[in-house]
Write an enzyme that holds these catalytic residues in place. Structure first.
Site, PDB file in Angstrom:
ATOM      1  N   ASP A  53      -8.284   6.215  -8.739  1.00 48.25           N
ATOM      2  CA  ASP A  53      -9.172   5.555  -7.793  1.00 48.25           C
ATOM      3  C   ASP A  53      -9.845   4.374  -8.480  1.00 48.25           C
ATOM      4  O   ASP A  53     -10.953   4.469  -8.989  1.00 48.25           O
ATOM      5  CB  ASP A  53     -10.208   6.569  -7.304  1.00 48.25           C
ATOM      6  N   ARG A 110      -4.665  -7.459  -7.002  1.00 44.99           N
ATOM      7  CA  ARG A 110      -3.781  -7.256  -5.858  1.00 44.99           C
ATOM      8  C   ARG A 110      -4.065  -8.280  -4.754  1.00 44.99           C
ATOM      9  O   ARG A 110      -3.158  -8.785  -4.111  1.00 44.99           O
ATOM     10  CB  ARG A 110      -3.974  -5.840  -5.307  1.00 44.99           C
ATOM     11  N   CYS A 160     -44.794   0.000 -11.981  1.00 48.83           N
ATOM     12  CA  CYS A 160     -46.247   0.125 -12.029  1.00 48.83           C
ATOM     13  C   CYS A 160     -46.630  -0.286 -13.445  1.00 48.83           C
ATOM     14  O   CYS A 160     -46.099   0.242 -14.414  1.00 48.83           O
ATOM     15  CB  CYS A 160     -46.654   1.571 -11.765  1.00 48.83           C
ATOM     16  N   CYS A 185     -48.152   1.751  -6.356  1.00 45.01           N
ATOM     17  CA  CYS A 185     -47.716   2.936  -7.097  1.00 45.01           C
ATOM     18  C   CYS A 185     -48.148   4.191  -6.333  1.00 45.01           C
ATOM     19  O   CYS A 185     -49.328   4.316  -5.981  1.00 45.01           O
ATOM     20  CB  CYS A 185     -48.326   2.920  -8.493  1.00 45.01           C
ATOM     21  N   TYR A 234       1.473   2.351 -13.646  1.00 38.42           N
ATOM     22  CA  TYR A 234       2.156   3.316 -12.781  1.00 38.42           C
ATOM     23  C   TYR A 234       3.493   2.818 -12.220  1.00 38.42           C
ATOM     24  O   TYR A 234       4.167   3.517 -11.506  1.00 38.42           O
ATOM     25  CB  TYR A 234       1.241   3.806 -11.649  1.00 38.42           C
ATOM     26  N   LYS A 290      -3.208   9.696  -8.234  1.00 36.61           N
ATOM     27  CA  LYS A 290      -3.531   8.435  -7.568  1.00 36.61           C
ATOM     28  C   LYS A 290      -4.908   8.040  -8.104  1.00 36.61           C
ATOM     29  O   LYS A 290      -5.934   8.597  -7.712  1.00 36.61           O
ATOM     30  CB  LYS A 290      -3.563   8.617  -6.055  1.00 36.61           C
ATOM     31  N   CYS A 337     -51.769   4.832 -15.764  1.00 35.03           N
ATOM     32  CA  CYS A 337     -51.142   5.572 -14.654  1.00 35.03           C
ATOM     33  C   CYS A 337     -50.760   6.982 -15.105  1.00 35.03           C
ATOM     34  O   CYS A 337     -50.007   7.173 -16.056  1.00 35.03           O
ATOM     35  CB  CYS A 337     -49.925   4.813 -14.145  1.00 35.03           C
ATOM     36  N   CYS A 363     -50.977   5.994  -8.838  1.00 36.41           N
ATOM     37  CA  CYS A 363     -52.300   5.424  -9.121  1.00 36.41           C
ATOM     38  C   CYS A 363     -52.727   4.374  -8.097  1.00 36.41           C
ATOM     39  O   CYS A 363     -53.806   3.786  -8.225  1.00 36.41           O
ATOM     40  CB  CYS A 363     -52.314   4.831 -10.531  1.00 36.41           C
ATOM     41  N   GLU A 400      -3.331   0.602 -12.434  1.00 34.04           N
ATOM     42  CA  GLU A 400      -4.647   0.777 -11.819  1.00 34.04           C
ATOM     43  C   GLU A 400      -5.721   0.634 -12.897  1.00 34.04           C
ATOM     44  O   GLU A 400      -5.654   1.294 -13.939  1.00 34.04           O
ATOM     45  CB  GLU A 400      -4.714   2.169 -11.171  1.00 34.04           C
ATOM     46  N   SER A 429       0.862  -1.191   0.000  1.00 29.70           N
ATOM     47  CA  SER A 429       0.000   0.000   0.000  1.00 29.70           C
ATOM     48  C   SER A 429       0.891   1.232   0.000  1.00 29.70           C
ATOM     49  O   SER A 429       2.102   1.121  -0.099  1.00 29.70           O
ATOM     50  CB  SER A 429      -0.835   0.029   1.266  1.00 29.70           C
ATOM     51  N   LEU A 430       0.272   2.384   0.155  1.00 30.07           N
ATOM     52  CA  LEU A 430       1.039   3.617   0.253  1.00 30.07           C
ATOM     53  C   LEU A 430       0.719   4.271   1.589  1.00 30.07           C
ATOM     54  O   LEU A 430      -0.407   4.176   2.086  1.00 30.07           O
ATOM     55  CB  LEU A 430       0.657   4.575  -0.876  1.00 30.07           C
ATOM     56  N   GLU A 470       2.400  11.927  -9.666  1.00 29.34           N
ATOM     57  CA  GLU A 470       1.387  11.453 -10.618  1.00 29.34           C
ATOM     58  C   GLU A 470       0.047  11.253  -9.909  1.00 29.34           C
ATOM     59  O   GLU A 470       0.008  11.146  -8.691  1.00 29.34           O
ATOM     60  CB  GLU A 470       1.862  10.150 -11.266  1.00 29.34           C
ATOM     61  N   LYS A 519      -3.498  12.630  -0.079  1.00 28.56           N
ATOM     62  CA  LYS A 519      -4.940  12.434  -0.283  1.00 28.56           C
ATOM     63  C   LYS A 519      -5.648  13.781  -0.388  1.00 28.56           C
ATOM     64  O   LYS A 519      -5.454  14.651   0.462  1.00 28.56           O
ATOM     65  CB  LYS A 519      -5.524  11.658   0.901  1.00 28.56           C
ATOM     66  N   LYS A 562       6.796   9.959  -5.797  1.00 32.20           N
ATOM     67  CA  LYS A 562       7.759   8.848  -5.805  1.00 32.20           C
ATOM     68  C   LYS A 562       9.179   9.356  -6.024  1.00 32.20           C
ATOM     69  O   LYS A 562       9.384  10.252  -6.860  1.00 32.20           O
ATOM     70  CB  LYS A 562       7.423   7.877  -6.942  1.00 32.20           C
TER      71      LYS A 562
HETATM   72  S1  IVH Z   1       2.361   3.240  -6.535  1.00 29.45           S
HETATM   73  C1  IVH Z   1       4.894   0.340  -4.351  1.00 29.45           C
HETATM   74  N1  IVH Z   1       1.080   4.897  -8.117  1.00 29.45           N
HETATM   75  O1  IVH Z   1      -2.958   3.192  -4.677  1.00 29.45           O
HETATM   76  C2  IVH Z   1       4.098   1.352  -5.093  1.00 29.45           C
HETATM   77  N2  IVH Z   1      -0.196   3.477  -6.706  1.00 29.45           N
HETATM   78  O2  IVH Z   1      -2.783   2.944  -1.615  1.00 29.45           O
HETATM   79  C3  IVH Z   1       2.689   1.296  -4.710  1.00 29.45           C
HETATM   80  N3  IVH Z   1      -2.612   3.709  -6.966  1.00 29.45           N
HETATM   81  O3  IVH Z   1      -2.632  -0.228  -4.272  1.00 29.45           O
HETATM   82  C4  IVH Z   1       1.755   1.905  -5.585  1.00 29.45           C
HETATM   83  N4  IVH Z   1      -2.564   5.269  -8.527  1.00 29.45           N
HETATM   84  O4  IVH Z   1      -3.519   0.520  -6.500  1.00 29.45           O
HETATM   85  C5  IVH Z   1       0.970   3.943  -7.179  1.00 29.45           C
HETATM   86  N5  IVH Z   1       0.071   6.386  -9.566  1.00 29.45           N
HETATM   87  C6  IVH Z   1      -0.023   5.439  -8.651  1.00 29.45           C
HETATM   88  C7  IVH Z   1      -1.274   4.958  -8.207  1.00 29.45           C
HETATM   89  C8  IVH Z   1      -1.305   3.985  -7.215  1.00 29.45           C
HETATM   90  C9  IVH Z   1      -3.328   4.500  -7.782  1.00 29.45           C
HETATM   91  C10 IVH Z   1      -3.164   2.760  -5.984  1.00 29.45           C
HETATM   92  C11 IVH Z   1      -2.546   1.400  -6.038  1.00 29.45           C
HETATM   93  C12 IVH Z   1      -2.185   1.038  -4.642  1.00 29.45           C
HETATM   94  C13 IVH Z   1      -2.869   2.083  -3.841  1.00 29.45           C
HETATM   95  C14 IVH Z   1      -2.049   2.386  -2.619  1.00 29.45           C
END
Ligand code: IVH
Length: 625
Positions: A65, A84, A384, A366, A174, A63, A389, A369, A122, A30-31, A61, A272, A248
């Site tokens: 969703d 994942r 309905c 309904c 990514y 993130k 109606c 009616c 993603e 995760s991040l 870059e 975020k 990054k």
């Molecule tokens: S880098 C080791 N880059 O965010 C690097 N993640 O909370 C880990 N995500 O599970 C991820 N856009 O699915 C990276 N430009 C981006 C991203 C990204 C979306 C998601 C990814 C990861 C989650 C982490």
């Protein structure tokens, strides 16, 4: 020979019964999250301590969703794709990944000396595509999808791979997680692959979808922050849902020096954006009756400001959604509104639930009616089915004049409703013989507004046929299906005698739509109404795009980037009226790519292919001058 990247491989439909569990060779972490400038400064300080450097280059870059995916290429071929899962093990979904247009079945990694490579990305759904899918699902009485993230995640695991294509899944790459040559040597040591930003761009050149203009190489954390700020402002206008930015360390050697915890890499952090969700109280649930009789529950909430607008009514779509989320009147609920996604109730705040609250009971009649409502087995909504109606009749009129249908200027929901209540307008043909003297006596109607309405109605007689077809309110027909349907006819009256076989051979029309079209146009009452409309001067003919020239005969075109000289629709018309054809992706079959500003991966791909003529809007206009 049939190789795994043969086009027919993508075409073949696969029905997967289960998705085998597979292990990730490198965990999908995760991040860590950050929320403000201070957090970013702390991150920067930490990185400098870990690496002993005084200046760090960062790649920033979006993130995205969506739902993450890991894809392995070996010997230039896609060999495995996985979700994942828990980060250590995921589900193998190779067949579904093959259905995504932005995931090439083969890519020339060998040109870079790479034998085996794992990409992380993603999976997302474009906001517009998402809205369209839901529109169609709603028309078909299917459960609507709550948001692009959930539907991307859900679609990755659908059993019928055709659905993946239908729902327009795309994947942004990514990260290159590892890359080795034929002898198994790590390629990140080479100057070719030791910078993250470049690696992503290389993937773009190889035909993958990547963040292009969306990402930036920053020389300082202040620059990082400024770039993030610019995105926080424009994220609503962006085509895809993003919930933040990812920062990054660009140099892969330095990434390795920083290392990772068991939860997240130390060389990256997520920033975020402010959440666009807010709590409010559910005051009541009302029901709306649609033009096809669908009964939609609507939540009335204490007005709240979320995602830039004040919300007081929120569709709950159907009984199942209310039940799944156990939404009760009096509950404190969380309302989310992301960009142009319609606001929705995400969840109930259970700790705040009142003691005396009771499960919600869905109506069985309904609201207009009072007739009993019914729910077909495979559908999500109650309907309905009373042909008399009044609420449905009124909604049919509102739909007929609306933007997506006849688009009658000066005619909106309120106007139709007031005319209906006054008994001035009870059926569609009556629109074309309105008693304007009577209207003039209604409150708020003056000569100017009456003339506007009269002009709007007269003009609508010449609307293209698909608008009329959509306006009639045939079940399962929306704008797209209406367009598909009229492509095959010269006059609407041809549908009075159409056969099921003829209908089913039309692209975009399945058995369900076909049977509904048949029911509607074979019905004597409906035929009578259509003839009445013709008598009143409505156009029933299909005016196909008129051929202006043959200058583009046998040539294919694709438009990309933002266009300034004409809209996409106009571009299409220009191409077709001059004998050319539009195609939807860059391939050897493409003759001309017309690139507007900020053109992205399509442009890169066309350049890489080398067979496509890349021109700008001006050059395109010159071709048809
Ligand atoms: S880098 C080791 N880059 O965010 C690097 N993640 O909370 C880990 N995500 O599970 C991820 N856009 O699915 C990276 N430009 C981006 C991203 C990204 C979306 C998601 C990814 C990861 C989650 C982490």
């Amino acid at each position: 020979m049939l190789t795994p990247d043969s086009p027919t491989e993508r075409v073949a439909r696969t029905l997967t019964s289960d998705f085998p569990t597979v292990s990730h060779s490198i965990p999908m972490l995760s991040l860590e999250n950050s929320y403000d400038e201070n957090d970013l400064n702390d991150f920067d300080t930490r990185i400098k301590e870990l690496t002993g450097k005084t200046a760090i280059e960062y790649c920033v870059e979006p993130k995205f969703d969506g739902s993450s995916i890991a894809i392995i290429y070996e010997n230039d071929l896609l060999v495995r794709a996985a979700t994942r899962g828990d980060g250590i093990q995921g589900d193998e979904i190779t067949n579904n990944a093959r259905r995504m247009k932005s995931v090439p079945l083969s890519a020339k990694f060998s040109a870079l000396g790479i034998y085996r490579v794992e990409l992380r990305g993603e999976v997302v759904i474009n906001k517009k595509t998402f809205a369209k899918i839901n529109e169609k699902r709603e028309e078909e009485g299917l459960q609507i999808l709550q948001n692009p993230r959930n539907s991307a995640a859900g679609t990755l695991r659908v059993k019928d791979s055709i659905e993946v294509e239908k729902r327009g899944l795309e994947a942004f790459m990514y990260q290159m997680a590892y890359a080795v040559d034929k002898d198994g040597n790590d390629m990140f040591n080479t100057t070719l692959l030791n910078k993250h930003f470049n690696n992503i761009n290389q993937l773009g050149t190889l035909g993958f979808k990547i963040p292009n203009q969306e990402k930036k190489l920053c020389k300082s954390i202040a620059e990082v922050h400024a770039f993030i700020q610019s995105w926080e402002e424009k994220r609503d206008d962006y085509e895809y849902e993003i919930d933040g930015m990812v920062i990054k360390v660009n140099d892969i050697d330095l990434q390795k020096e920083c290392g990772a915890t068991s939860h997240h890499p130390r060389w990256a952090i997520a920033y975020k954006f402010k959440a666009r969700e807010v709590e409010t109280e559910l005051l009541d649930v009302e029901y709306q009756v649609g033009r096809t009789g669908a009964i939609t529950p609507v939540a009335k909430v204490k007005p709240v400001f979320v995602g830039g607008v004040t919300v007081s009514s929120i569709s709950l779509h159907n009984e199942d959604i209310i039940r799944e989320k156990d939404i009760r009147i009096g509950d404190v609920v969380v309302v989310q509104r992301a960009g142009d996604v319609i606001p929705y109730i995400d969840r109930v705040v259970l700790p705040k639930r009142k003691e005396n609250s009771e499960p919600f009971i869905f109506t069985r009649e309904c609201p207009s009616c009072q007739q009993p409502i019914v729910k077909p087995a495979e559908e999500a909504v109650y309907r309905c089915v009373n042909a008399e109606c009044k609420a449905q009749a009124e909604e049919r009129l509102i739909h007929f004049v609306s933007k997506d249908a006849m688009d009658i200027d000066g005619f909106g929901r309120e106007t139709v409703s007031s005319f209906y209540k006054e008994g001035i307008l009870m059926s569609i043909p009556e629109i074309y013989s309105l008693d304007f003297d009577r209207i003039g006596k209604l409150e708020g109607w003056k000569e100017k507004s009456i003339n506007k309405l009269r002009d709007g109605i007269t003009k609508s007689k010449e609307q293209p046929l698909w608008r009329l077809v959509n306006g009639l309110g045939v079940r399962h027909i929306g704008t797209q299906t209406a367009k598909d349907l009229v492509k095959t006819i010269n006059n609407l009256k041809e549908l009075f005698e159409v056969t099921p076989e003829q209908l089913q051979s039309i692209e975009g029309i399945g058995p369900k739509v076909a049977s509904s079209v048949l029911d509607y146009f074979h019905n004597a009452g409906n035929q009578h109404m259509i003839l009445e409309l013709e008598e009143k001067g409505l156009n029933l003919k299909n005016q196909k795009v008129e051929q202006q020239s043959a200058k583009l005969n046998n040539l294919t075109f694709l438009f990309t980037g933002s266009l300034t000289r004409f809209t996409r629709d106009e571009a299409k018309e220009l191409v077709e009226s001059n004998g050319g054809k539009l195609i939807s992706s860059v391939s050897k079959n493409l003759h001309y790519l017309v690139a507007g500003e900020n053109a992205g991966s399509k442009l890169d791909k066309a350049k890489a292919l080398g067979t496509v003529n890349i021109i700008d809007e001006e050059a395109f206009l010159n071709m048809i001058k």
